[in-house]
Design an enzyme around this catalytic site. Structure first.
Site, PDB file in Angstrom:
ATOM      1  N   GLY A  10       0.845  -1.274  -0.077  1.00  0.00           N
ATOM      2  CA  GLY A  10       0.007   0.087  -0.158  1.00  0.00           C
ATOM      3  C   GLY A  10       0.777   1.390  -0.055  1.00  0.00           C
ATOM      4  N   SER A  12       1.555   3.636  -2.645  1.00  0.00           N
ATOM      5  CA  SER A  12       1.388   4.398  -3.859  1.00  0.00           C
ATOM      6  C   SER A  12       0.951   5.933  -3.326  1.00  0.00           C
ATOM      7  CB  SER A  12       0.195   4.235  -4.734  1.00  0.00           C
ATOM      8  OG  SER A  12      -0.943   4.050  -4.049  1.00  0.00           O
ATOM      9  N   VAL A  66      -4.196  -7.439  -1.417  1.00  0.00           N
ATOM     10  CA  VAL A  66      -3.861  -8.540  -0.166  1.00  0.00           C
ATOM     11  C   VAL A  66      -5.060  -8.973   0.452  1.00  0.00           C
ATOM     12  CG1 VAL A  66      -1.816  -6.824   0.282  1.00  0.00           C
ATOM     13  CG2 VAL A  66      -4.229  -6.247   1.664  1.00  0.00           C
ATOM     14  N   ASN A  92       1.423  -2.101   5.308  1.00  0.00           N
ATOM     15  CA  ASN A  92       0.905  -0.678   5.550  1.00  0.00           C
ATOM     16  C   ASN A  92      -0.374  -0.493   4.998  1.00  0.00           C
ATOM     17  OD1 ASN A  92       0.951   2.450   5.823  1.00  0.00           O
ATOM     18  ND2 ASN A  92       0.904   2.145   3.625  1.00  0.00           N
ATOM     19  N   SER A 144      -2.614   1.798  14.533  1.00  0.00           N
ATOM     20  CA  SER A 144      -3.646   3.145  14.622  1.00  0.00           C
ATOM     21  C   SER A 144      -3.718   3.277  16.289  1.00  0.00           C
ATOM     22  CB  SER A 144      -4.658   3.042  13.912  1.00  0.00           C
ATOM     23  OG  SER A 144      -5.423   4.172  14.276  1.00  0.00           O
ATOM     24  N   TYR A 156     -12.341  -0.970  11.674  1.00  0.00           N
ATOM     25  CA  TYR A 156     -11.063  -0.294  11.800  1.00  0.00           C
ATOM     26  C   TYR A 156     -10.406  -0.597  12.981  1.00  0.00           C
ATOM     27  CZ  TYR A 156      -7.289   2.746  10.388  1.00  0.00           C
ATOM     28  OH  TYR A 156      -5.977   3.300  10.333  1.00  0.00           O
ATOM     29  N   ALA A 158     -10.972  -2.894  15.308  1.00  0.00           N
ATOM     30  CA  ALA A 158     -10.739  -4.335  15.527  1.00  0.00           C
ATOM     31  C   ALA A 158      -9.648  -4.705  14.670  1.00  0.00           C
ATOM     32  CB  ALA A 158     -11.817  -5.165  15.251  1.00  0.00           C
TER      33      ALA A 158
END
Length: 251
Positions: A10, A12, A66, A92, A144, A156, A158
């Site tokens: 991830g 880009s 992924v 990432n 995070s 997110y 979890a």
């Protein structure tokens, strides 16, 4: 290890891109993945190749979802074949689809969990035999502050909490084999993803309560990642390293 190479998922844009560029400047060959934006991936690759022209190190982009374990196997095997050796892997790739828990759909739940957590596992699983063969390897996972729980992002939160359990398990199972696994927990850095989703109230909250009274500078995160990927960090294993300016919670 000489001639080190890193794989960043991830990458880009945002933190992933910043990480890829930092590792390139540190003399690594860089493989990175992207899922959809060819234009952004091409721009990142151009910037990497400009650095690689000076360092004489290879740079390459790979399209990869992924969530698809078979695709992860195919792409990651291709990276190992083309780069010959990979010393560090950075998980990432991530998405968010916000909703209150009572109203969250199956699709919103599984898309985020499958990308942020299952995808990280698929990548780790593929590279473990390679790291074991080399008797050296570094896994880094971008989590995070939401890992402690955050309103409107149960999927997110979890997924990002799950990365801590994943990473610490890898550290315990393979620490004696020269492999480390650590989590980085960033505070608020003004990435594209944050700019798209950061509300005015959250920005004000951050600036009011963060002891550093500011948002993060990207090189404060990326230089830590380069250190954790190095041989100098061999005694840092199974850790969750917060780069947050001192703010340890999210609303």
């Amino acid at each position: 290890m000489d001639q080190q190479n890193v794989f960043v998922t991830g990458a880009s844009r945002g933190i992933g891109k910043a990480l890829a560029l930092e590792f390139a400047r540190a003399g690594y060959g860089v493989a990175f993945s992207y899922v959809s934006s060819q234009a952004q991936a091409d721009e990142t690759l151009r910037e990497l190749e400009a650095i690689g022209a000076e360092t004489k190190r290879p740079m390459k982009a790979y399209r990869l979802d992924v969530r698809d374990s078979a695709q992860v196997e195919e792409v990651c095997e291709g990276i190992i074949d083309e780069f010959e050796t990979v010393s560090a892997v950075i998980n990432n790739a991530g998405i968010n689809k916000n909703n209150a828990a009572a109203w969250m759909s199956d699709e919103e739940w599984f898309d985020v969990l499958n990308t942020n957590l299952s995808g990280a596992f698929f990548v780790v699983r593929h590279f473990l035999p390679h790291f074991l063969s080399n008797k050296f390897g570094r896994f880094l996972h971008l989590s995070s502050l939401a890992s402690d729980g955050t309103s409107g992002q149960i999927n997110y939160a979890a997924s990002k909490a799950g990365l801590l359990g994943l990473s610490r398990t890898i550290a315990k199972e393979y620490g004696r084999k020269g492999i480390t696994s650590n989590v980085i927990i960033p505070g608020v850095f003004l990435t594209d993803m944050v700019k798209d989703s950061l509300s005015k109230s959250l920005e004000e909250f951050w600036l009011q309560f963060c002891p550093a009274a500011r948002m993060g500078e990207m090189d404060e995160l990326t230089k830590m990642a380069v250190f954790l990927a190095s041989s100098h960090a061999s005694f840092v294993n199974g850790e969750a390293i917060r780069i947050t300016g001192g703010l340890t919670y999210a609303p």
